[in-house]
Design a protein around this motif. Structure first.
Motif, PDB file in Angstrom:
ATOM      1  N   LEU A 171      19.151  -0.830   7.338  1.00 40.81           N
ATOM      2  CA  LEU A 171      17.906  -0.761   8.101  1.00 40.81           C
ATOM      3  C   LEU A 171      16.898   0.107   7.359  1.00 40.81           C
ATOM      4  CD1 LEU A 171      19.404  -0.351  11.679  1.00 40.81           C
ATOM      5  CD2 LEU A 171      18.402  -2.404  10.677  1.00 40.81           C
ATOM      6  N   ARG A 172      16.469  -0.386   6.197  1.00 41.65           N
ATOM      7  CA  ARG A 172      15.512   0.372   5.391  1.00 41.65           C
ATOM      8  C   ARG A 172      14.366  -0.531   4.970  1.00 41.65           C
ATOM      9  NH1 ARG A 172      17.992   2.570   0.411  1.00 41.65           N
ATOM     10  NH2 ARG A 172      19.899   1.401   0.782  1.00 41.65           N
ATOM     11  N   PRO A 173      13.149  -0.026   5.018  1.00 39.03           N
ATOM     12  CA  PRO A 173      11.992  -0.817   4.582  1.00 39.03           C
ATOM     13  C   PRO A 173      11.860  -0.764   3.060  1.00 39.03           C
ATOM     14  CG  PRO A 173      11.242   1.305   5.379  1.00 39.03           C
ATOM     15  CD  PRO A 173      12.739   1.295   5.536  1.00 39.03           C
ATOM     16  N   ARG A 174      12.405  -1.747   2.371  1.00 37.32           N
ATOM     17  CA  ARG A 174      12.428  -1.705   0.909  1.00 37.32           C
ATOM     18  C   ARG A 174      11.034  -1.734   0.304  1.00 37.32           C
ATOM     19  NH1 ARG A 174      17.610  -2.639  -0.797  1.00 37.32           N
ATOM     20  NH2 ARG A 174      19.028  -3.502   0.738  1.00 37.32           N
ATOM     21  N   ARG A 175      10.056  -2.286   1.039  1.00 38.06           N
ATOM     22  CA  ARG A 175       8.715  -2.448   0.470  1.00 38.06           C
ATOM     23  C   ARG A 175       7.696  -1.604   1.229  1.00 38.06           C
ATOM     24  NH1 ARG A 175       7.428  -8.375  -1.528  1.00 38.06           N
ATOM     25  NH2 ARG A 175       6.183  -7.021  -2.868  1.00 38.06           N
ATOM     26  N   LEU A 176       8.105  -0.396   1.572  1.00 39.52           N
ATOM     27  CA  LEU A 176       7.234   0.492   2.335  1.00 39.52           C
ATOM     28  C   LEU A 176       5.941   0.776   1.600  1.00 39.52           C
ATOM     29  CD1 LEU A 176       6.444   2.602   4.448  1.00 39.52           C
ATOM     30  CD2 LEU A 176       8.013   4.206   3.339  1.00 39.52           C
ATOM     31  N   ARG A 177       6.007   1.109   0.318  1.00 39.12           N
ATOM     32  CA  ARG A 177       4.795   1.465  -0.423  1.00 39.12           C
ATOM     33  C   ARG A 177       3.852   0.272  -0.553  1.00 39.12           C
ATOM     34  NH1 ARG A 177       5.500   6.488  -3.112  1.00 39.12           N
ATOM     35  NH2 ARG A 177       7.659   7.233  -2.969  1.00 39.12           N
ATOM     36  N   ASP A 178       4.407  -0.923  -0.793  1.00 39.78           N
ATOM     37  CA  ASP A 178       3.561  -2.118  -0.875  1.00 39.78           C
ATOM     38  C   ASP A 178       2.848  -2.363   0.448  1.00 39.78           C
ATOM     39  OD1 ASP A 178       4.436  -2.524  -3.464  1.00 39.78           O
ATOM     40  OD2 ASP A 178       6.043  -3.886  -2.871  1.00 39.78           O
ATOM     41  N   ALA A 179       3.591  -2.240   1.556  1.00 38.89           N
ATOM     42  CA  ALA A 179       2.990  -2.475   2.868  1.00 38.89           C
ATOM     43  C   ALA A 179       1.929  -1.434   3.187  1.00 38.89           C
ATOM     44  CB  ALA A 179       4.077  -2.468   3.940  1.00 38.89           C
ATOM     45  N   SER A 180       2.181  -0.187   2.820  1.00 41.19           N
ATOM     46  CA  SER A 180       1.194   0.857   3.075  1.00 41.19           C
ATOM     47  C   SER A 180      -0.095   0.600   2.308  1.00 41.19           C
ATOM     48  CB  SER A 180       1.784   2.217   2.694  1.00 41.19           C
ATOM     49  OG  SER A 180       0.877   3.258   2.994  1.00 41.19           O
ATOM     50  N   ARG A 181       0.035   0.160   1.054  1.00 46.34           N
ATOM     51  CA  ARG A 181      -1.165  -0.161   0.268  1.00 46.34           C
ATOM     52  C   ARG A 181      -1.939  -1.319   0.890  1.00 46.34           C
ATOM     53  NH1 ARG A 181       2.149   1.219  -4.286  1.00 46.34           N
ATOM     54  NH2 ARG A 181       2.920  -0.931  -4.424  1.00 46.34           N
ATOM     55  N   LEU A 182      -1.208  -2.310   1.394  1.00 44.13           N
ATOM     56  CA  LEU A 182      -1.891  -3.457   2.003  1.00 44.13           C
ATOM     57  C   LEU A 182      -2.665  -3.030   3.243  1.00 44.13           C
ATOM     58  CD1 LEU A 182      -0.574  -7.025   2.392  1.00 44.13           C
ATOM     59  CD2 LEU A 182      -1.533  -5.893   4.387  1.00 44.13           C
ATOM     60  N   TRP A 183      -2.053  -2.220   4.113  1.00 46.34           N
ATOM     61  CA  TRP A 183      -2.757  -1.769   5.315  1.00 46.34           C
ATOM     62  C   TRP A 183      -3.960  -0.907   4.954  1.00 46.34           C
ATOM     63  CZ3 TRP A 183      -1.961  -4.490   9.307  1.00 46.34           C
ATOM     64  CH2 TRP A 183      -0.697  -4.950   9.688  1.00 46.34           C
ATOM     65  N   ALA A 184      -3.837  -0.089   3.916  1.00 46.80           N
ATOM     66  CA  ALA A 184      -4.973   0.731   3.483  1.00 46.80           C
ATOM     67  C   ALA A 184      -6.105  -0.149   2.963  1.00 46.80           C
ATOM     68  CB  ALA A 184      -4.523   1.718   2.407  1.00 46.80           C
ATOM     69  N   SER A 185      -5.766  -1.195   2.212  1.00 45.55           N
ATOM     70  CA  SER A 185      -6.787  -2.120   1.717  1.00 45.55           C
ATOM     71  C   SER A 185      -7.473  -2.844   2.863  1.00 45.55           C
ATOM     72  CB  SER A 185      -6.161  -3.142   0.756  1.00 45.55           C
ATOM     73  OG  SER A 185      -5.621  -2.498  -0.382  1.00 45.55           O
ATOM     74  N   LEU A 186      -6.709  -3.225   3.866  1.00 44.44           N
ATOM     75  CA  LEU A 186      -7.297  -3.879   5.034  1.00 44.44           C
ATOM     76  C   LEU A 186      -8.245  -2.937   5.768  1.00 44.44           C
ATOM     77  CD1 LEU A 186      -4.217  -5.816   6.455  1.00 44.44           C
ATOM     78  CD2 LEU A 186      -6.384  -6.836   5.740  1.00 44.44           C
ATOM     79  N   THR A 187      -7.890  -1.673   5.838  1.00 40.87           N
ATOM     80  CA  THR A 187      -8.774  -0.693   6.487  1.00 40.87           C
ATOM     81  C   THR A 187     -10.094  -0.593   5.743  1.00 40.87           C
ATOM     82  OG1 THR A 187      -6.809   0.561   7.150  1.00 40.87           O
ATOM     83  CG2 THR A 187      -8.933   1.664   7.345  1.00 40.87           C
ATOM     84  N   ASP A 188     -10.033  -0.532   4.419  1.00 44.27           N
ATOM     85  CA  ASP A 188     -11.253  -0.440   3.620  1.00 44.27           C
ATOM     86  C   ASP A 188     -12.110  -1.689   3.774  1.00 44.27           C
ATOM     87  OD1 ASP A 188     -10.396   2.016   2.713  1.00 44.27           O
ATOM     88  OD2 ASP A 188      -9.530   1.234   0.855  1.00 44.27           O
ATOM     89  N   ALA A 189     -11.469  -2.844   3.836  1.00 49.34           N
ATOM     90  CA  ALA A 189     -12.212  -4.100   3.849  1.00 49.34           C
ATOM     91  C   ALA A 189     -12.723  -4.487   5.234  1.00 49.34           C
ATOM     92  CB  ALA A 189     -11.337  -5.235   3.298  1.00 49.34           C
ATOM     93  N   ARG A 190     -11.932  -4.214   6.274  1.00 46.92           N
ATOM     94  CA  ARG A 190     -12.270  -4.719   7.592  1.00 46.92           C
ATOM     95  C   ARG A 190     -12.420  -3.640   8.647  1.00 46.92           C
ATOM     96  NH1 ARG A 190      -8.406  -8.759   9.703  1.00 46.92           N
ATOM     97  NH2 ARG A 190     -10.123  -9.022  11.160  1.00 46.92           N
ATOM     98  N   GLY A 191     -12.148  -2.405   8.283  1.00 54.61           N
ATOM     99  CA  GLY A 191     -12.220  -1.333   9.260  1.00 54.61           C
ATOM    100  C   GLY A 191     -10.956  -1.233  10.094  1.00 54.61           C
ATOM    101  N   VAL A 192     -10.906  -0.188  10.918  1.00 59.28           N
ATOM    102  CA  VAL A 192      -9.726   0.068  11.737  1.00 59.28           C
ATOM    103  C   VAL A 192      -9.487  -1.061  12.731  1.00 59.28           C
ATOM    104  CG1 VAL A 192      -8.807   1.586  13.534  1.00 59.28           C
ATOM    105  CG2 VAL A 192      -9.816   2.580  11.473  1.00 59.28           C
ATOM    106  N   ASP A 193     -10.540  -1.518  13.397  1.00 56.88           N
ATOM    107  CA  ASP A 193     -10.373  -2.576  14.400  1.00 56.88           C
ATOM    108  C   ASP A 193      -9.882  -3.872  13.775  1.00 56.88           C
ATOM    109  OD1 ASP A 193     -11.231  -0.783  16.277  1.00 56.88           O
ATOM    110  OD2 ASP A 193     -13.257  -1.600  16.460  1.00 56.88           O
ATOM    111  N   GLY A 194     -10.469  -4.249  12.640  1.00 55.87           N
ATOM    112  CA  GLY A 194     -10.056  -5.480  11.986  1.00 55.87           C
ATOM    113  C   GLY A 194      -8.624  -5.418  11.491  1.00 55.87           C
TER     114      GLY A 194
END
Length: 481
Positions: free
Chosen positions: A392-415
């Motif tokens: 039960l480990r998230p093997r791609r934690l860093r990749d997912a974190s980068r994706l969510w950060a990119s989404l925040t920059d592009a679409r804002g918190v709500d998006g």
């Protein structure tokens, strides 16, 4: 075998010199004599639960003298008559509580939570929720905040572990009956029933040990990325928080607050994304359905099964009896599970960092510590991997974190948070490979969707002339009807 039934042994004696002493030593369970099949009489080393914990009977009974045999047989009979399901969860709870009581390897003991720690946890969660209001559009998901001891964590999370483990354990119970020829199954009914009860006891012992050890490692109710505790209850374990921050060189208040941010962020996600819990547990169940039992190993155990030596079944469990099927369906199930875990942990990582970075000087250091801790796992997680074939480990934690950060920059918190509206809107495993491509594609898709929803809400029809004017000069393009 020992001269006493089931190898219960005699009280330990001091060995004499010579052969006579060796004989007495063997009878008392010491020296190089035959192994005690139930482990009664002397506690052995090893296993997750400390002395004797690798043997379920030793973990239950400890050292016995002849006057305790009646109670031992009574508990053994209760164990073999258990009919509550594929795992003896009564035993699992008992072993987990005993493991917690023994303390952790560093000597830390469990203790009841006092009013000072309770108030500190409640204040940390309250402040964490205030900070998260700026980092996510999801409202608070914690109706209350509690400080748990390790024993309280065990009690509160066992129902969730049961939901996770039972599907795999059920497959073992079925396999135990299937390994015998059909014409023998009716005659071997009592033996199969005994083996299933014994298998449930062995599973219960191992799960209890793992849960007990995990109780000494976790700092909250959501450490493994799954909602293990009651809905809406943010929980932290003060004794484990203190141990976690001991050598970090960070003030204890900052450590507690950062961990409260993570717990509160998890609670928001699980409370306001109603499909998420069933999605995660369904992914675990889907993966478990594709796990096959090593029937060759099980047949060997059944063929040599000795009712006086139930440790054979335990050894088979400890060595790993389960193998994922190498099929496209099983690989897809594993990918869905790993992606789901990574997306949850990545979102929490990104949101907590956004909330903590401007306010805590230690935010970067604590973030990296938690990432490494989550990626490496602990001994208890390794036990679950052996027992149910799943880490039960998230093997791609860093990749997912980068994706969510990119989404925040592009679409804002709500998006960004709007993607949790439906599981089909979430990124896939391939999207974690190309986060920029996903962010760009989703921007286009949501722009068109917003336009369509706006037109539907206004009750008007699309302006075909405006749609056909791709160059923006106010005139319809050539060829547009």
């Amino acid at each position: 075998m020992s001269d006493t039934p089931f190898g219960f042994g005699l009280p330990p004696e001091e060995p004499d010199d010579g052969d006579e002493g060796k004989k007495k030593d063997q009878q008392s369970g010491g020296g190089q004599g035959p192994a005690n099949p139930f482990g009664f009489g002397a506690a052995g080393a090893g296993g997750f639960g400390g002395p004797g914990a690798d043997n379920p009977f030793a973990a239950m009974f400890g050292s016995l003298n002849p006057t305790d045999l009646g109670a031992a047989f009574q508990q053994l009979g209760q164990m073999l008559s258990y009919e509550g399901g594929p795992v003896n969860w009564d035993m699992a709870k008992q072993i987990a509580r005993q493991t917690v009581a023994q303390g952790t390897a560093d000597g830390t003991k469990d203790a009841s939570v006092g009013p000072t720690d309770r108030n500190a946890v409640q204040e940390a969660v309250r402040l964490a929720d205030l900070w998260l209001d700026d980092a996510t559009s999801l409202p608070s998901g914690a109706s209350n905040a509690v400080a748990w001891s390790r024993a309280e964590w065990v009690e509160a999370t066992l129902p969730a572990w049961q939901e996770l483990v039972d599907p795999v354990a059920e497959r073992v119970g079925i396999a135990m009956g299937d390994v015998l020829p059909e014409e023998m199954q009716s005659m071997a009914g009592p033996l199969i029933g005994m083996m299933r009860s014994m298998g449930g006891a062995m599973f219960g012992t191992q799960i209890g040990q793992a849960v007990g050890v995990l109780a000494g490692e976790v700092v909250g109710s959501t450490d493994v990325g799954l909602p293990l505790g009651p809905v809406g209850r943010a929980a932290l374990l003060p004794v484990n928080i203190e141990a976690f921050g001991k050598d970090l060189g960070v003030p204890q208040e900052e450590v507690r607050l950062y961990l409260a941010l993570r717990e509160a962020a998890h609670q928001r996600l699980f409370a306001h994304v109603p499909w998420l819990r069933s999605h995660l547990f369904g992914a675990v169940d889907g993966y478990a359905r594709g796990i096959k039992v090593d029937t060759a190993k099980l047949e060997d155990v059944v063929g040599q099964f000795d009712p006086q030596n139930p440790e054979q079944l335990q050894d088979a469990l400890q060595q790993g009896m389960f193998q994922p099927e190498d099929t496209p369906e099983q690989k897809a199930a594993l990918a869905r599970l790993e992606t789901a875990l990574a997306l949850v942990e990545g979102w929490v990582d990104a949101v907590v960092h956004a909330a903590a970075k401007p306010r805590l000087s230690s935010a970067d250091a604590l973030r990296e510590t938690l990432r490494r801790r989550r990626a490496s796992g602990g001994p208890a997680e390794q036990t679950f991997a052996t027992l149910i074939g799943l880490e039960l480990r998230p093997r791609r934690l860093r990749d997912a974190s980068r994706l969510w950060a990119s989404l925040t920059d592009a679409r804002g918190v709500d998006g960004r948070d709007a993607l949790w509206a439906h599981p089909d809107m979430l990124p896939t495993a391939s999207d974690l490979d190309d986060p920029d491509g996903f962010v760009h594609r989703e921007q286009i898709d949501f722009s068109e969707l917003d336009k369509m929803l706006g037109e539907a809400a206004g009750g008007g029809k699309p302006d075909l002339n405006k749609q056909a004017d791709s160059d923006g000069d106010g005139t319809k393009d050539d060829g547009a009807e």
